[in-house]
Design a protein around this motif. Sequence first.
Motif, PDB file in Angstrom:
ATOM      1  N   PRO A 435       0.837  -1.207   0.000  1.00  0.00           N
ATOM      2  CA  PRO A 435       0.000   0.000   0.000  1.00  0.00           C
ATOM      3  C   PRO A 435       0.866   1.250   0.000  1.00  0.00           C
ATOM      4  O   PRO A 435       1.942   1.270   0.598  1.00  0.00           O
ATOM      5  CB  PRO A 435      -0.805  -0.120   1.301  1.00  0.00           C
ATOM      6  CG  PRO A 435       0.005  -1.023   2.177  1.00  0.00           C
ATOM      7  CD  PRO A 435       0.694  -1.976   1.251  1.00  0.00           C
ATOM      8  N   ARG A 436       0.406   2.257  -0.686  1.00  0.00           N
ATOM      9  CA  ARG A 436       1.151   3.514  -0.766  1.00  0.00           C
ATOM     10  C   ARG A 436       0.221   4.665  -0.368  1.00  0.00           C
ATOM     11  O   ARG A 436      -0.395   5.300  -1.209  1.00  0.00           O
ATOM     12  CB  ARG A 436       1.676   3.734  -2.182  1.00  0.00           C
ATOM     13  CG  ARG A 436       2.625   4.920  -2.295  1.00  0.00           C
ATOM     14  CD  ARG A 436       3.023   5.166  -3.732  1.00  0.00           C
ATOM     15  NE  ARG A 436       3.911   6.298  -3.847  1.00  0.00           N
ATOM     16  CZ  ARG A 436       4.281   6.847  -5.007  1.00  0.00           C
ATOM     17  NH1 ARG A 436       3.812   6.369  -6.127  1.00  0.00           N
ATOM     18  NH2 ARG A 436       5.097   7.881  -5.037  1.00  0.00           N
ATOM     19  N   PRO A 437       0.093   4.901   0.926  1.00  0.00           N
ATOM     20  CA  PRO A 437      -0.829   5.952   1.371  1.00  0.00           C
ATOM     21  C   PRO A 437      -0.336   7.326   0.928  1.00  0.00           C
ATOM     22  O   PRO A 437       0.862   7.541   0.754  1.00  0.00           O
ATOM     23  CB  PRO A 437      -0.803   5.818   2.898  1.00  0.00           C
ATOM     24  CG  PRO A 437       0.521   5.194   3.203  1.00  0.00           C
ATOM     25  CD  PRO A 437       0.812   4.278   2.054  1.00  0.00           C
ATOM     26  N   PRO A 438      -1.251   8.265   0.739  1.00  0.00           N
ATOM     27  CA  PRO A 438      -0.827   9.623   0.383  1.00  0.00           C
ATOM     28  C   PRO A 438      -0.063  10.265   1.529  1.00  0.00           C
ATOM     29  O   PRO A 438      -0.245   9.896   2.694  1.00  0.00           O
ATOM     30  CB  PRO A 438      -2.152  10.347   0.123  1.00  0.00           C
ATOM     31  CG  PRO A 438      -3.153   9.585   0.920  1.00  0.00           C
ATOM     32  CD  PRO A 438      -2.704   8.159   0.895  1.00  0.00           C
ATOM     33  N   GLY A 439       0.783  11.191   1.202  1.00  0.00           N
ATOM     34  CA  GLY A 439       1.588  11.842   2.235  1.00  0.00           C
ATOM     35  C   GLY A 439       1.966  13.249   1.833  1.00  0.00           C
ATOM     36  O   GLY A 439       1.641  13.722   0.740  1.00  0.00           O
ATOM     37  N   LEU A 440       2.654  13.921   2.729  1.00  0.00           N
ATOM     38  CA  LEU A 440       3.092  15.289   2.482  1.00  0.00           C
ATOM     39  C   LEU A 440       4.256  15.306   1.497  1.00  0.00           C
ATOM     40  O   LEU A 440       5.032  14.355   1.395  1.00  0.00           O
ATOM     41  CB  LEU A 440       3.514  15.939   3.798  1.00  0.00           C
ATOM     42  CG  LEU A 440       2.413  16.037   4.856  1.00  0.00           C
ATOM     43  CD1 LEU A 440       3.020  16.418   6.206  1.00  0.00           C
ATOM     44  CD2 LEU A 440       1.347  17.031   4.448  1.00  0.00           C
ATOM     45  N   CYS A 441       4.384  16.396   0.770  1.00  0.00           N
ATOM     46  CA  CYS A 441       5.429  16.519  -0.248  1.00  0.00           C
ATOM     47  C   CYS A 441       6.810  16.638   0.389  1.00  0.00           C
ATOM     48  O   CYS A 441       6.960  16.945   1.574  1.00  0.00           O
ATOM     49  CB  CYS A 441       5.171  17.754  -1.112  1.00  0.00           C
ATOM     50  SG  CYS A 441       3.563  17.784  -1.907  1.00  0.00           S
ATOM     51  N   THR A 442       7.820  16.413  -0.422  1.00  0.00           N
ATOM     52  CA  THR A 442       9.187  16.621   0.027  1.00  0.00           C
ATOM     53  C   THR A 442       9.381  18.086   0.437  1.00  0.00           C
ATOM     54  O   THR A 442       9.039  19.000  -0.310  1.00  0.00           O
ATOM     55  CB  THR A 442      10.182  16.280  -1.101  1.00  0.00           C
ATOM     56  OG1 THR A 442      10.013  14.916  -1.463  1.00  0.00           O
ATOM     57  CG2 THR A 442      11.612  16.530  -0.661  1.00  0.00           C
ATOM     58  N   GLY A 443       9.901  18.295   1.643  1.00  0.00           N
ATOM     59  CA  GLY A 443      10.144  19.647   2.123  1.00  0.00           C
ATOM     60  C   GLY A 443       8.922  20.375   2.624  1.00  0.00           C
ATOM     61  O   GLY A 443       8.991  21.580   2.902  1.00  0.00           O
ATOM     62  N   LEU A 473      -4.360  17.032   6.812  1.00  0.00           N
ATOM     63  CA  LEU A 473      -5.096  15.812   7.128  1.00  0.00           C
ATOM     64  C   LEU A 473      -4.232  14.567   6.943  1.00  0.00           C
ATOM     65  O   LEU A 473      -4.525  13.501   7.495  1.00  0.00           O
ATOM     66  CB  LEU A 473      -6.355  15.716   6.256  1.00  0.00           C
ATOM     67  CG  LEU A 473      -7.340  14.595   6.579  1.00  0.00           C
ATOM     68  CD1 LEU A 473      -7.797  14.668   8.028  1.00  0.00           C
ATOM     69  CD2 LEU A 473      -8.535  14.646   5.643  1.00  0.00           C
ATOM     70  N   PHE A 474      -3.141  14.684   6.162  1.00  0.00           N
ATOM     71  CA  PHE A 474      -2.245  13.544   5.986  1.00  0.00           C
ATOM     72  C   PHE A 474      -1.545  13.163   7.287  1.00  0.00           C
ATOM     73  O   PHE A 474      -0.914  12.108   7.362  1.00  0.00           O
ATOM     74  CB  PHE A 474      -1.194  13.849   4.908  1.00  0.00           C
ATOM     75  CG  PHE A 474      -1.776  13.963   3.524  1.00  0.00           C
ATOM     76  CD1 PHE A 474      -2.734  13.075   3.088  1.00  0.00           C
ATOM     77  CD2 PHE A 474      -1.371  14.969   2.669  1.00  0.00           C
ATOM     78  CE1 PHE A 474      -3.284  13.182   1.816  1.00  0.00           C
ATOM     79  CE2 PHE A 474      -1.908  15.091   1.398  1.00  0.00           C
ATOM     80  CZ  PHE A 474      -2.868  14.190   0.963  1.00  0.00           C
ATOM     81  N   SER A 475      -1.656  13.994   8.302  1.00  0.00           N
ATOM     82  CA  SER A 475      -1.046  13.668   9.590  1.00  0.00           C
ATOM     83  C   SER A 475      -1.720  12.465  10.246  1.00  0.00           C
ATOM     84  O   SER A 475      -1.164  11.885  11.180  1.00  0.00           O
ATOM     85  CB  SER A 475      -1.136  14.875  10.540  1.00  0.00           C
ATOM     86  OG  SER A 475      -2.491  15.155  10.867  1.00  0.00           O
ATOM     87  N   ILE A 476      -2.910  12.096   9.777  1.00  0.00           N
ATOM     88  CA  ILE A 476      -3.591  10.941  10.380  1.00  0.00           C
ATOM     89  C   ILE A 476      -2.922   9.630   9.987  1.00  0.00           C
ATOM     90  O   ILE A 476      -3.168   8.593  10.612  1.00  0.00           O
ATOM     91  CB  ILE A 476      -5.079  10.903   9.989  1.00  0.00           C
ATOM     92  CG1 ILE A 476      -5.238  10.608   8.489  1.00  0.00           C
ATOM     93  CG2 ILE A 476      -5.768  12.193  10.366  1.00  0.00           C
ATOM     94  CD1 ILE A 476      -6.661  10.362   8.066  1.00  0.00           C
ATOM     95  N   LEU A 477      -2.069   9.665   8.954  1.00  0.00           N
ATOM     96  CA  LEU A 477      -1.425   8.462   8.437  1.00  0.00           C
ATOM     97  C   LEU A 477      -0.009   8.346   8.998  1.00  0.00           C
ATOM     98  O   LEU A 477       0.540   9.292   9.553  1.00  0.00           O
ATOM     99  CB  LEU A 477      -1.393   8.514   6.908  1.00  0.00           C
ATOM    100  CG  LEU A 477      -2.763   8.617   6.219  1.00  0.00           C
ATOM    101  CD1 LEU A 477      -2.585   8.845   4.731  1.00  0.00           C
ATOM    102  CD2 LEU A 477      -3.599   7.375   6.478  1.00  0.00           C
TER     103      LEU A 477
END
Length: 752
Positions: A435-443, A473-477
């Motif tokens: 699985p590849r959950p969404p996340g924050l961008c580099t930097g 909201l990506f902080s939930i992952l």
Amino acid sequence: MAERSFVNEVKKLRLPAGEVFRGEGILAITKALLESGVGYIAGYQGAPISHLMDVLADAQDILAEYGIRFENSASEATAAATLSASVNYPLRGAVTFKATVGTNVASDALANLASGGVTGGALVIVGEDYGEGSSIMQERSHAFAMKSQIWLLDPRPNLPCIVQAVKDGFDLSEASHTPVMLQVRIRSCHLHGQFITSDNQAPAFSVRDALENPVRDVNRIVLPPASFVHEKEKIEERWPAAVRFVQDRQLNEFFSEKVADVGIALQGGLYNTVIRALQRLGLADVYGESKIPLYVMNVAYPLIEDEFERFCQDKKALLILEEGQPNFIEQNVASIVLQRHLDIRLHGKDVLPMAGEYTTAVVRVGLKAFLEQHGWALPEVTPDAPLPVVTESTEAAVAVAAVAAVETTAAIEVTAVAEVPPGQELPPLSETVYPRPPGLCTGCPERPIFSAIRLVERELGVHHISADIGCQLFSILPPFDLGNTTMGYGLGGASASALNVAPGSTPANRRAISIMGDGGFWHNGLTSGVANSVYNQSDNLTIIVDNNYTAATGGQDILSTHNTVNPTRSTGHEIEDAVRGVGVKWVRTIRRTYDTKAMTRALREALTTLSHGPKVLIAQSECMLNLQRREKPLRRKAIAEGKRVVRERFGVDPDTCTGDHSCIRLSGCPSLTIKDNPDPLRQEPITAVEDSCVGCGHCGEVAHAAVLCPSFYKASIINNPTGWDKWKHRMRGAVIAWLQRGLARRRDRHVF
């Protein structure tokens, strides 16, 4: 500063009549608005129509030439309320936002608009964010259209049909004195195609005309007793007028109406998918000619009962293709069949899934089940087999269909099912693909905020955190695993409002934390979150992530944007001023979120201070994507001109890294990875930094804060170095070489 510029593309909006317009769906919609004589446009960005707002922003000079007012609205509710200009005046207006979350926000204004009715055409362009590409809860706009009797258009996904739907939408609105909702799906917004243009039209009645000739009609205001009359008007006047218009204009389409004893009634937006599925079953050709009768509802609401009765004649079975749930259309059609005593078998969700996106593969299975129930023996079509061609087409029809086929190919999902020998079936993808959950961008400047929260929670314990819509909201992952709930855009503060002890009682040992972005703050959070906390004497902490833009929707400017100059908007307004203006006393602003120590200190203070009342921490650093979009072209230009350019990036010393990986666990930066340990005596893989690093420095800071990690180093990459740079580089190389030789000699002396 939006994620993409349409400055060059919008030049096509000036094309005169008779030209071929080639481009994306959102550009075609804008051109259709200009050709329809629209007087004002407003909206709020959000996928899949964010780029429509970007196109309109880049086309403001063209809009101004025709006297068209354009606004980047503060929210979807603001945009919907803008349509009140069409209530008393023959002034055409259009607004746009994403559905269904945007429709929910706009519901009060839209319901009042639909109640009183309109004089000028009022068009609501909603980006239907449903299906596997969606980012929101899975709901549909159809329910809202039914609730308020707003007519819903769902055109076939090709540019000629979408452009015509815009024009028909205005005409339908004026003919029935009712706002019209134009639903464009994700693929419709971004498909590419072509259509023949018409001349742009200046508004027949302009905003200036309305200002200079004010009109007031108290019967259009939603207030008893007029509001009771409005409901009668809807049923007795507006609805019949809409039905007559749809029939007279033939907005719905019949294809191959009499070729078989079964038929399919489908939403217009599903047309490409259905045609592709029929092709895979051998029941349609590459030009879209079908061997199954099709009734295409480009108007999804209201349903036209006479057209359904016509289509059901001489047919023994009808399949309703309606994406999503509840099955509003199927229930409505069942009522029509019953009341008109039609002798036909009705199918829908019995052969198709009740919920979820109707992809080609899903529809193919449902069509096959439906047809086989009614005696059709379907040939197996292998992926490499040529598709059958229906020869009844005239040459003219084939030529027209060929254009649509090109667009169909760009917008549909191509599904090929290969035969697999027994016993050699592949395992499910969930078992073979990680699985590849969404996340924050580099930097991303938001990553240090969540890292700091994790570090503080090591000291103070776990806290309840109310999350919000946006990048945060990506902080939930993983790796942060922060956030308990999310209730809506800008509602992070409001969703923690119940988690407070009564004023005057002993304070709780822990405070709830609310997080919202700057976009959500200006959209809704200032009043529903911060002001509500002041009024109700909350003791909680609200963290406002100020990255200068509505970053999650594409980096559009907002009130507090500082880093770009927007000549058509007033920006640069401080969030801290607004927060203090509604009565917050404890406010702290961190100007650089990458300073992990400063973020940690501020969080610790906010969660432990004895000061009563709401606490607001503003964490401010520019969105890295927008920063890179702005600086990379300037950097490339400077390098090409021979100027000295310095770029920083970080790395990990492989000999020093212990393989603790706290840098990865506490930051989750995509540029951090692992590789084999060069030390044969250690098994743990070490951290490595990939070339995507933008040099924000967070990984090293957070690793140092966690374990005093000394393995990170910063390197400066210099393009077009000066003589002084080259001399320093040679001197450093010489010193390092001298030290390495000395180290080698000492090592040799101790070798036994």
